[in-house]
Write an enzyme that holds these catalytic residues in place. Structure first.
Site, PDB file in Angstrom:
ATOM      1  N   GLU A 148     -22.458 -78.467  21.733  1.00 37.01           N
ATOM      2  CA  GLU A 148     -22.020 -79.834  22.020  1.00 37.01           C
ATOM      3  C   GLU A 148     -21.058 -79.883  23.192  1.00 37.01           C
ATOM      4  OE1 GLU A 148     -19.489 -83.370  22.028  1.00 37.01           O
ATOM      5  OE2 GLU A 148     -18.836 -81.306  21.675  1.00 37.01           O
ATOM      6  N   ASP A 165     -19.513 -75.519  17.897  1.00 38.39           N
ATOM      7  CA  ASP A 165     -18.848 -74.871  19.022  1.00 38.39           C
ATOM      8  C   ASP A 165     -17.498 -75.498  19.325  1.00 38.39           C
ATOM      9  OD1 ASP A 165     -20.372 -77.129  19.810  1.00 38.39           O
ATOM     10  OD2 ASP A 165     -20.289 -76.518  21.908  1.00 38.39           O
TER      11      ASP A 165
END
Length: 414
Positions: free
Chosen positions: A166, A101
């Site tokens: 994350e 991400d």
């Protein structure tokens, strides 16, 4: 650390030959935005599928998935998957963990070009995600690919793990994986999270501060701008609260030279829009705060002080202030400075970058915290220009190549 120097030279030359391929993969990854739903995106699935397809084309054949259910994204899942390369010995594994991400680009007018169309300029690759975390994702992939292409078997199995979520809570990423019944990590493994560092490559992160992200919602009473006595200005109250929260810096003022900066930090960050016109006094105001707290403090003690400050502002301005946790991560015990993973990285960094890397602590939060809480010794390292989350985010191409050689050195260490 003992390695086959001839094998390392072959691997290094092979990595040098990948320069154009590394740039191309960066461009492909950047073109597939992977923003989590908390930040207004649809998750990482499309990027994960594209990456897996490319890995298969490169010759990787072993894959495992640990996808997390998530009804807030169209795929219904948040992808966590790994690929592996067999090693000579199976006593331990070497892990490189990167995240899929990215954060949103923010104000587009601050970018020189479309943040999702990566381009090369002055030996750097520009685009959202190119540093955080694609620089080392690409480096780890081509480090492992070099072993496949050279027909060299690494000393121990290589595991490249690509995780989701994350940038926000981690609940659909590594946190989710660690809560599964199957324990895929071992305390003997060498685990590296290349998600923080410094421009020299001399910092090996063995400790991280606690993370406390808070949302403050102030509710007053909306009224006409010419009649302030008829309302309660939520914006004024919130602004006063922001200034009062600076007291936290004096209240929690311990300094620890292991960290840079060496103190706990308390910073107001995001601000949501309130009223849409100038002549209305807002009855609601929302702002956020990012706190990075040294391990010497308990986050609950910080919250108690914040609530005390907030209560005084409520009473003074006759408003109601709600506090919501956006992220709450108590600091974990540091990895030991003499842990095998630290020594292994020091040897690899000295070989590739010709410098002595030293253990230290950082304020940035990474998935390493989740591993440390489960008593897995893990090190965070990257040679990085530290411009993650900024407009015109970029990474030097030489960092990708050099960091790939560091990872390859780790893979060869017996």
């Amino acid at each position: 650390m003992m390695i086959d120097e001839n094998a390392f030279e072959k691997i290094s030359r092979r990595i040098d030959s990948y320069r154009d391929d590394m740039i191309e993969l960066q461009k492909e990854l950047t073109a597939v935005p992977a923003v989590g739903p908390v930040n207004g995106g649809d998750g990482e699935m499309q990027k994960a599928q594209m990456l897996k397809k490319r890995l298969m084309e490169m010759g990787f054949t072993s894959f495992r998935h640990f996808d997390a259910p998530d009804t807030s994204v169209s795929a219904g899942l948040r992808p966590n998957f790994m690929t592996a390369v067999d090693g000579i010995h199976n006593a331990r594994k070497t892990w490189i963990i990167t995240h899929l991400d990215i954060v949103p680009p923010g104000e587009l007018n601050l970018w020189s070009s479309d943040p999702y169309k990566a381009y090369v300029k002055d030996n750097h690759i520009f685009g959202r995600g190119t540093e955080d975390n694609q620089q080392d994702m690409v480096a780890s992939i081509f480090a492992a690919k070099a072993f496949l292409d050279e027909g060299i078997t690494p000393a121990h199995p290589i595991h490249l793990f690509f995780v989701a979520d994350e940038e926000t809570s981690g609940g659909k990423g590594l946190y989710y994986v660690l809560d599964l019944p199957e324990k895929i990590f071992d305390t003997n493994d060498l685990i590296v999270v290349p998600d923080s560092g410094n421009p020299e490559g001399s910092l090996i992160d063995i400790a991280e501060k606690g993370i406390l992200w808070l949302c403050f919602k102030t509710t007053g009473k909306q009224c006409h701008g010419s009649k302030p006595q008829l309302g309660n200005n939520a914006f004024s109250a919130a602004s006063h609260l922001v200034t009062k929260l600076t007291k936290l810096r004096k209240e929690f003022d311990v300094a620890d030279p292991l960290f840079d900066p060496p103190v706990s930090t308390f910073e107001p960050t995001k601000k949501e829009a309130n009223v849409g016109n100038i002549n209305t006094i807002p009855g609601e105001d929302v702002f956020y705060m990012d706190c990075r707290v040294l391990p010497q403090y308990d986050l609950e003690d910080v919250l108690k002080k914040i609530r005390k400050i907030t209560k005084k502002v409520e009473n003074k301005y006759s408003v109601k202030i709600d506090i919501r946790h956006e992220q709450y991560v108590q600091p974990a015990r540091p990895t030991q400075a003499d842990a095998p993973v630290v020594a292994a990285l020091q040897s690899a960094i000295e070989k590739v970058y010709h410098l002595q890397a030293l253990p230290g602590g950082v304020g940035a939060g990474t998935v390493a915290t989740y591993l440390r809480k489960r008593d897995y010794p893990v090190a965070v390292w990257s040679k990085t220009n530290m411009n993650a989350h900024q407009p015109d985010e970029n990474c030097p191409i030489d960092n990708m190549i050099g960091n790939a050689k560091v990872f390859a050195h780790l893979f060869l260490q017996s």
